[in-house]
Design a protein around this motif. Structure first.
Motif, mmCIF file in Angstrom:
data_model
loop_
_atom_site.group_PDB
_atom_site.id
_atom_site.type_symbol
_atom_site.label_atom_id
_atom_site.label_comp_id
_atom_site.label_asym_id
_atom_site.label_seq_id
_atom_site.Cartn_x
_atom_site.Cartn_y
_atom_site.Cartn_z
ATOM 1 N N TYR A 70 -5.458 -4.715 -10.338
ATOM 2 C CA TYR A 70 -6.520 -4.688 -9.309
ATOM 3 C C TYR A 70 -7.620 -3.760 -9.794
ATOM 4 C CZ TYR A 70 -3.732 -0.522 -8.365
ATOM 5 O OH TYR A 70 -3.025 0.639 -8.519
ATOM 6 N N GLU A 71 -8.847 -4.094 -9.464
ATOM 7 C CA GLU A 71 -10.004 -3.215 -9.681
ATOM 8 C C GLU A 71 -10.873 -3.350 -8.445
ATOM 9 O OE1 GLU A 71 -12.220 -4.131 -13.241
ATOM 10 O OE2 GLU A 71 -10.560 -3.624 -14.579
ATOM 11 N N VAL A 72 -10.882 -2.345 -7.591
ATOM 12 C CA VAL A 72 -11.720 -2.428 -6.392
ATOM 13 C C VAL A 72 -13.167 -2.097 -6.769
ATOM 14 C CG1 VAL A 72 -11.403 -0.018 -5.604
ATOM 15 C CG2 VAL A 72 -11.860 -1.828 -3.931
ATOM 16 N N GLU A 73 -14.108 -2.850 -6.210
ATOM 17 C CA GLU A 73 -15.512 -2.655 -6.587
ATOM 18 C C GLU A 73 -16.437 -2.894 -5.390
ATOM 19 O OE1 GLU A 73 -16.517 -4.518 -10.307
ATOM 20 O OE2 GLU A 73 -14.521 -4.131 -11.117
ATOM 21 N N ILE A 86 -12.352 -7.258 -5.144
ATOM 22 C CA ILE A 86 -11.477 -6.927 -6.272
ATOM 23 C C ILE A 86 -11.833 -7.804 -7.463
ATOM 24 C CG2 ILE A 86 -9.094 -6.880 -7.154
ATOM 25 C CD1 ILE A 86 -8.087 -6.492 -4.334
ATOM 26 N N ASP A 87 -11.935 -7.152 -8.606
ATOM 27 C CA ASP A 87 -12.090 -7.846 -9.887
ATOM 28 C C ASP A 87 -10.690 -7.852 -10.509
ATOM 29 O OD1 ASP A 87 -12.654 -8.550 -12.526
ATOM 30 O OD2 ASP A 87 -13.558 -6.606 -13.014
ATOM 31 N N PHE A 88 -9.893 -8.895 -10.157
ATOM 32 C CA PHE A 88 -8.551 -8.989 -10.748
ATOM 33 C C PHE A 88 -8.679 -9.267 -12.246
ATOM 34 C CE2 PHE A 88 -6.671 -10.089 -6.454
ATOM 35 C CZ PHE A 88 -5.767 -9.040 -6.426
ATOM 36 N N THR A 89 -7.857 -8.609 -13.016
ATOM 37 C CA THR A 89 -7.954 -8.664 -14.477
ATOM 38 C C THR A 89 -6.569 -8.844 -15.083
ATOM 39 O OG1 THR A 89 -9.829 -7.126 -14.369
ATOM 40 C CG2 THR A 89 -8.735 -7.370 -16.502
ATOM 41 N N GLY A 100 -0.273 0.267 1.690
ATOM 42 C CA GLY A 100 -0.593 1.384 2.574
ATOM 43 C C GLY A 100 -0.888 2.706 1.888
ATOM 44 N N GLN A 101 -0.717 2.764 0.574
ATOM 45 C CA GLN A 101 -0.969 4.003 -0.179
ATOM 46 C C GLN A 101 -2.305 3.895 -0.916
ATOM 47 O OE1 GLN A 101 1.114 6.527 -0.071
ATOM 48 N NE2 GLN A 101 3.233 5.953 -0.541
ATOM 49 N N ASN A 102 -3.109 4.945 -0.835
ATOM 50 C CA ASN A 102 -4.357 4.966 -1.583
ATOM 51 C C ASN A 102 -4.082 4.965 -3.079
ATOM 52 O OD1 ASN A 102 -6.927 5.041 -0.300
ATOM 53 N ND2 ASN A 102 -6.264 6.892 0.753
ATOM 54 N N VAL A 103 -4.583 3.961 -3.793
ATOM 55 C CA VAL A 103 -4.421 3.963 -5.245
ATOM 56 C C VAL A 103 -5.757 4.145 -5.971
ATOM 57 C CG1 VAL A 103 -2.210 2.752 -5.422
ATOM 58 C CG2 VAL A 103 -4.320 1.419 -5.198
ATOM 59 N N GLN A 104 -6.838 3.743 -5.337
ATOM 60 C CA GLN A 104 -8.158 3.973 -5.926
ATOM 61 C C GLN A 104 -9.077 4.541 -4.844
ATOM 62 O OE1 GLN A 104 -8.886 -0.147 -7.841
ATOM 63 N NE2 GLN A 104 -9.826 1.288 -9.267
ATOM 64 N N LYS A 127 -1.229 -2.216 -11.860
ATOM 65 C CA LYS A 127 -0.619 -3.550 -11.842
ATOM 66 C C LYS A 127 -0.218 -3.963 -10.423
ATOM 67 C CE LYS A 127 3.330 -5.904 -13.941
ATOM 68 N NZ LYS A 127 4.375 -5.847 -14.969
ATOM 69 N N VAL A 128 -0.400 -5.239 -10.136
ATOM 70 C CA VAL A 128 0.102 -5.763 -8.862
ATOM 71 C C VAL A 128 1.448 -6.450 -9.087
ATOM 72 C CG1 VAL A 128 -2.139 -6.085 -7.750
ATOM 73 C CG2 VAL A 128 -1.175 -7.952 -9.101
ATOM 74 N N SER A 129 2.256 -6.453 -8.042
ATOM 75 C CA SER A 129 3.566 -7.100 -8.082
ATOM 76 C C SER A 129 3.662 -8.051 -6.898
ATOM 77 C CB SER A 129 4.677 -6.053 -7.951
ATOM 78 O OG SER A 129 4.570 -5.106 -8.973
ATOM 79 N N PRO A 130 4.532 -9.077 -7.028
ATOM 80 C CA PRO A 130 4.725 -9.981 -5.902
ATOM 81 C C PRO A 130 5.102 -9.191 -4.641
ATOM 82 C CG PRO A 130 5.811 -10.835 -7.856
ATOM 83 C CD PRO A 130 5.338 -9.456 -8.201
ATOM 84 N N ASN A 131 4.582 -9.649 -3.516
ATOM 85 C CA ASN A 131 4.790 -9.035 -2.191
ATOM 86 C C ASN A 131 3.955 -7.786 -1.942
ATOM 87 O OD1 ASN A 131 6.706 -11.035 -1.506
ATOM 88 N ND2 ASN A 131 8.238 -9.910 -2.686
ATOM 89 N N ASP A 132 3.090 -7.425 -2.896
ATOM 90 C CA ASP A 132 2.156 -6.329 -2.616
ATOM 91 C C ASP A 132 1.180 -6.764 -1.525
ATOM 92 O OD1 ASP A 132 3.115 -4.491 -4.402
ATOM 93 O OD2 ASP A 132 1.527 -4.761 -5.893
ATOM 94 N N TYR A 133 0.750 -5.769 -0.780
ATOM 95 C CA TYR A 133 -0.291 -5.984 0.231
ATOM 96 C C TYR A 133 -1.432 -5.038 -0.123
ATOM 97 C CZ TYR A 133 -2.635 -5.003 4.675
ATOM 98 O OH TYR A 133 -3.574 -4.776 5.648
ATOM 99 N N LEU A 134 -2.599 -5.604 -0.404
ATOM 100 C CA LEU A 134 -3.758 -4.809 -0.816
ATOM 101 C C LEU A 134 -4.807 -4.829 0.289
ATOM 102 C CD1 LEU A 134 -4.224 -6.241 -4.448
ATOM 103 C CD2 LEU A 134 -2.978 -4.158 -3.812
ATOM 104 N N SER A 135 -5.380 -3.687 0.558
ATOM 105 C CA SER A 135 -6.507 -3.660 1.486
ATOM 106 C C SER A 135 -7.558 -2.708 0.949
ATOM 107 C CB SER A 135 -6.057 -3.253 2.893
ATOM 108 O OG SER A 135 -5.475 -1.977 2.881
ATOM 109 N N GLY A 136 -8.806 -3.003 1.282
ATOM 110 C CA GLY A 136 -9.911 -2.197 0.777
ATOM 111 C C GLY A 136 -10.743 -1.678 1.919
#
Ligand code: ZN
Length: 203
Positions: free
Chosen positions: A53-56, A84-87, A137-141, A181-190
């Motif tokens: 993930y790359e949040v932009e 997100i700019d997925f890469t 639910g955890q801040n990663v960026q 890295k993202v994994s199956p079942n991740d939930y991303l929010s921005g």
């Protein structure tokens, strides 16, 4: 329409990927087919084992322009957003090592998340907006547009010397540190200035 993306626009992200600090903005394009349809889950493509993930912060261009002077760049957009700019980092690394174009690693179907749009005048200063990505639910960026090496107006001016900007084009302004890295079942929010701009389930 096209998605014009900026690479390496935050110093801390350049350091985490051990990249060189560029002398000019790094620019690449994603096709419009890479936009993840609204309300759709993101499926990890089978050709990669390392989707990042790359949040932009996103800028929506509102009228045609080329060779736009920095002083007038603000007249080319009224709306800002977050995405997100997925890469596919594994594929990108392979292509980079061979000096080949990145498109397959950046432009695949679903690789561009475009969240909701906000009027730019909602924000006091678009060069000082805080944004973040949460993974489960955890801040990663956590980023702030004040930390961009090239600010929004400079980017609009710069890219418009190469590509004619058209109404509806979207500028991806680069990602801060904390990509992962993202994994199956991740939930991303921005979030942008505290407001949720998108929510994505990874499959
Ligand atoms: Zn990016």
């Amino acid at each position: 329409m096209k998605l014009i993306c900026i690479g390496r626009n935050y110093a801390a992200h350049i350091d985490e990927l051990k990249n060189e600090r560029p002398e000019e903005p790094i620019v690449f394009i994603k096709p419009d087919s890479s936009i993840l349809p609204k309300e759709q889950d993101f499926y990890i493509p089978e050709f990669s084992n390392d989707i990042h993930y790359e949040v932009e912060v996103l800028i929506k261009i509102k009228k045609v322009g080329k060779h736009i002077a920095k002083e007038f760049a603000y007249t080319y957009y009224d709306e800002v957003g977050l995405g997100i700019d997925f890469t596919a980092r594994d594929l990108q690394s392979k292509l980079k090592a061979k000096g080949l174009p990145w498109e397959k690693a950046k432009g695949f179907d679903g690789a561009a998340v475009v969240g909701k749009w906000m009027p730019k005048n909602k924000y006091e200063n678009t060069d000082n907006m805080e944004f973040s990505l949460l993974r489960n639910g955890q801040n990663v960026q956590i980023g702030n547009t004040s930390l961009m090496l090239w600010k929004i107006d400079e980017l609009i001016s710069y890219v418009s010397t190469y590509f004619m900007l058209k109404k509806g084009d979207i500028l991806f302004t680069g990602t801060p540190a904390g990509v992962g890295k993202v994994s199956p079942n991740d939930y991303l929010s921005g979030t942008l200035e505290g407001e949720t701009m998108f929510e994505i389930n990874v499959k």
